[in-house]
Design an enzyme around this catalytic site. Sequence first.
Site, PDB file in Angstrom:
ATOM      1  CE  LYS A 263      -3.916  -1.910   2.621  1.00 42.23           C
ATOM      2  NZ  LYS A 263      -4.956  -1.693   1.605  1.00 42.23           N
ATOM      3  NE  ARG A 337     -10.804 -10.130  -1.736  1.00 46.22           N
ATOM      4  CZ  ARG A 337     -11.148  -9.277  -2.692  1.00 46.22           C
ATOM      5  NH1 ARG A 337     -11.434  -9.699  -3.907  1.00 46.22           N
ATOM      6  NH2 ARG A 337     -11.208  -7.986  -2.439  1.00 46.22           N
TER       7      ARG A 337
HETATM    8  N1  BES Z   1      -8.160  -3.800   4.477  1.00 48.86           N
HETATM    9  C1  BES Z   1      -8.283  -3.441   3.106  1.00 48.86           C
HETATM   10  C2  BES Z   1      -9.576  -2.705   2.806  1.00 48.86           C
HETATM   11  C3  BES Z   1      -9.608  -1.266   3.218  1.00 48.86           C
HETATM   12  C4  BES Z   1      -8.791  -0.334   2.602  1.00 48.86           C
HETATM   13  C5  BES Z   1     -10.494  -0.841   4.160  1.00 48.86           C
HETATM   14  C6  BES Z   1      -8.854   0.987   2.971  1.00 48.86           C
HETATM   15  C7  BES Z   1     -10.576   0.488   4.520  1.00 48.86           C
HETATM   16  C8  BES Z   1      -9.750   1.399   3.936  1.00 48.86           C
HETATM   17  C9  BES Z   1      -8.265  -4.699   2.234  1.00 48.86           C
HETATM   18  O1  BES Z   1      -7.451  -5.721   2.682  1.00 48.86           O
HETATM   19  C10 BES Z   1      -7.750  -4.282   0.905  1.00 48.86           C
HETATM   20  O2  BES Z   1      -6.617  -3.892   0.837  1.00 48.86           O
HETATM   21  N2  BES Z   1      -8.596  -4.364  -0.104  1.00 48.86           N
HETATM   22  C11 BES Z   1      -8.227  -3.965  -1.413  1.00 48.86           C
HETATM   23  C12 BES Z   1      -8.770  -4.976  -2.390  1.00 48.86           C
HETATM   24  C13 BES Z   1      -8.245  -4.813  -3.778  1.00 48.86           C
HETATM   25  C14 BES Z   1      -6.775  -5.154  -3.830  1.00 48.86           C
HETATM   26  C15 BES Z   1      -9.024  -5.714  -4.694  1.00 48.86           C
HETATM   27  C16 BES Z   1      -8.832  -2.585  -1.665  1.00 48.86           C
HETATM   28  O3  BES Z   1      -9.947  -2.315  -1.213  1.00 48.86           O
HETATM   29  O4  BES Z   1      -8.153  -1.764  -2.265  1.00 48.86           O
HETATM   30 MN    MN Z   2      -5.433  -5.503   2.032  1.00 51.91          MN
END
Ligand code: BES
Ligand code: MN
Length: 491
Positions: A263, A337
Amino acid sequence: MDFELKTLDLDGACADKCDALVVLLPEGFKPGRGELARLAAAALKAGDLEAKAGKQLQLYKTGGVSAPRVVLAGCGDASARAVRTAVQGAVGALKAAAVKRLTLCFAGAATGPAVRAAVQAAADASYVYTTTKPKADARKLRQVLVAVPDAAAVRDAFDHGVAAVKGIETAKEWGNRPPNHATPTHLADAAKALAKAPGISCEVLGPKEVAKLGMGSFMAVAQGSAEPLRFIVLRYNGGARADAPVVLVGKGITFDTGGISIKPAPEMDEMKFDMCGAASVLGVFSALAQLRPAVNVVGLIPACENMPDGRAIKPGDVVTSMSGQTIEILNTDAEGRLILCDALTYAERFKPRAVVDIATLTGACMIALGAVRSGLFASDDALAQALHAAGEQALDPCWRMPLDDDYGDGLKSNFADMGNVAGRAGGAITAAKFLQKFTAKMPWAHLDIAGTAWKGGAAKGATGRPVALLLDYIAGQAGEPKPARAPRKRK
Ligand code: BES
Ligand code: MN
Ligand code: ZN
């Protein structure tokens, strides 16, 4: 925080020795006896105060009132929602004054839902995190007396509110703890501590046991971290032995860096909140210990960190889940997931009446629904309706999202039974479609709490959602309450 409920009119509340008195004034307020009632009526008449929820007038060292601080707070139609707004505003205004004892007086009628909302709003507005900031403890509100015209009539609602506060504060506590103070091991210890209450038991599995179960997808996420994974199994037995349980599954990523699909740096600290689903399960169990509804509940928490490392999973890796289905990991940041799917397969052994997973799963859900409603996905209409209704009643709302099979098309893979991501479009839904592949044998619902579990910015902190929703749903599943069993005596 200690809560107390008493039958007391406004004049009686004025005599109560406390640091602050909040008076809830509904539209059409009829002043009874006493100086403060007259004063409130005069302020309303003069237009210096409105009875609308959120409007308030602050007084200091007023004649005939023991409390040095008084807030006259309009509460509109005295509905749960209006009372929540009023109490949030009034208690928020008193936060700077370091109030220890507060009296909250309903100057008009008090319904059960309104009393419950008042209790929860008082706790929410006065909450302070102290675990790694102990000096903030001096600002904590300690005691709240709720004064109503007829305490007996609202006792059950009050008790539910007090238990919900316990659960919400447990969820806030674990959500807020820094990631080095809330590792998978710490979460497991917290779960074990909850199991000291009668009727609650806890089992914690480590890497060896999880490997034996074949949770290849969960293990894959954990393999990049020096912190060992934990799989937490909590049980609350309030119902008959043969009653099918409600199973709650909470995402417990104690820190989400994204892994190799790392990230960006800004606000990455907020990924400590990626275990808020797990925290909500801990919160529900701490409230169940107090509420003791006649229902069986199982809580499952897969907990690990998502880190980049020489041993971490890479985009393109294929893993085998506990269900036997293979998964091509195209994005290591779609890790929630990957841990939930194995926990959902594990849930099958309980033959649940319903399984509900709770997860900070997608940024896309935050975009879709903002911070107001959690995303609700369900394969079962009755379950969806029950959860939606619970959210409305608890003022912890959710909104149903679609699960058309066409949304699952993007999860196809040439190298495994499925990929772990589809395209950017409909990201909250495709994530739910992935989870659905592991839930065919049970009525299943999924709550995406990415937008609702915490606040960013100056008010950064966990909200404790959706504990209130879940408690309402569980209470609705209960039969007759079973009295608390005394802990067995040792011989
Ligand atoms: N924990 C995150 C989701 C999230 C991100 C919640 C920012 C709240 C704020 C999750 O693990 C994630 O990174 N999801 C990705 C999925 C994507 C790679 C398909 C997302 O939402 O960007
Ligand atoms: Mn994630
Ligand atoms: Zn995550």
